[in-house]
Scaffold this active site. Structure first.
Site, PDB file in Angstrom:
ATOM      1  N   HIS A 171       1.547   4.509  -2.843  1.00 56.98           N
ATOM      2  CA  HIS A 171       1.687   5.961  -2.743  1.00 56.98           C
ATOM      3  C   HIS A 171       2.937   6.445  -3.474  1.00 56.98           C
ATOM      4  CE1 HIS A 171      -1.699   6.623  -0.216  1.00 56.98           C
ATOM      5  NE2 HIS A 171      -1.225   5.932   0.816  1.00 56.98           N
ATOM      6  N   HIS A 221       0.831  -1.208   0.000  1.00 54.06           N
ATOM      7  CA  HIS A 221       0.000   0.000   0.000  1.00 54.06           C
ATOM      8  C   HIS A 221       0.864   1.255   0.000  1.00 54.06           C
ATOM      9  CE1 HIS A 221      -3.402   2.649   1.118  1.00 54.06           C
ATOM     10  NE2 HIS A 221      -2.497   3.245   1.889  1.00 54.06           N
ATOM     11  N   GLU A 222       1.879   1.273   0.849  1.00 54.31           N
ATOM     12  CA  GLU A 222       2.762   2.440   0.894  1.00 54.31           C
ATOM     13  C   GLU A 222       3.540   2.587  -0.410  1.00 54.31           C
ATOM     14  OE1 GLU A 222       2.215   4.516   3.097  1.00 54.31           O
ATOM     15  OE2 GLU A 222       1.011   3.184   4.345  1.00 54.31           O
TER      16      GLU A 222
END
Length: 234
Positions: free
Chosen positions: A108, A104-105
């Site tokens: 980003h 998920h990071e």
């Protein structure tokens, strides 16, 4: 008695209680889901940090560093230093939860590299949102204290800046989770069943942002009610 007004039973506290309960339920659910899949080892055997490195390299983001940080669920991507910061419960863990959060990071970081518009908008809103969150309630309550509609309205407008930031955050977070799940599946880091379970973790995390928006809307409603007649004339 202040400014020709007196206080009576403030039923709008019900909104605060509801907001608190909503946040508590969502936060508890998120932590429970994360812990559940923290006990399930990923079949690929990679740690959160190793999976993050592979995902970033697959996108050519060799300059983005993966580093550990203290705490639990403190994971975040810093666009200024170009670093994916993974918490102690993610960095070295080989669980489904760890890989999901790490991916998920990385989502980003990929957004940043591709100049994803909602991320750019959110970054631009940071100064205004910080200012709004710090001074909105101060001005609002001063306005209530001195019966100044102008100060109350300015406080509400400043609060709306913080709310706008939270609204823009929603597509940023959901998109990052979508990118993460696609990467984990396409790169063979997870099979279909693992991706399905990891989606539960990321969905539970995303719901905390939805709850934050709902909470802010309830607070905004309370501000509007109080400024428009929450106190009666003597």
């Amino acid at each position: 008695m202040y400014g020709g007004y007196y206080y009576y039973f403030d039923w709008t506290y019900i909104l605060i209680i509801f907001a608190f309960l909503l946040s508590l339920i969502v936060q508890t659910s998120m932590q429970s889901t994360f812990r559940r899949y923290s006990r399930v080892a990923s079949l690929c055997g990679l740690s959160g940090a190793e999976a993050a490195r592979r995902i970033l390299d697959s996108e050519g983001l060799y300059q983005v560093r993966v580093q550990p940080i203290r705490g639990s669920l403190t994971d975040h991507y810093d666009p200024r230093s170009k670093t994916v910061n993974l918490s102690e419960t993610v960095y070295g863990s080989r669980s489904l939860s760890a890989l999901g959060v790490a991916a998920h990071e990385c989502g980003h970081a990929i957004q940043d590299a591709q100049e994803y518009v909602p991320l750019r908008v959110r970054s631009a809103l940071v100064p205004a949102a910080n200012f709004g969150s710090q001074f909105s309630w101060i001005l609002f309550f001063i306005g209530l204290l001195f019966s100044s509609q102008i100060l109350c309205q300015i406080g509400i407008l400043l609060f709306c800046l913080a709310l706008l930031f939270q609204l823009v955050t929603l597509p940023v977070e959901f998109n990052a989770s979508h990118r993460a799940l696609v990467k984990l599946g396409d790169m063979g880091l997870m099979n279909r069943s693992e991706v399905k379970n990891t989606r539960k973790v990321l969905r539970a995390a995303a719901m905390t942002y939805v709850a934050a928006v709902c909470t802010s809307l309830l607070y905004l409603l309370r501000m509007i009610i109080l400024s428009g007649g929450g106190r009666r004339r003597d």
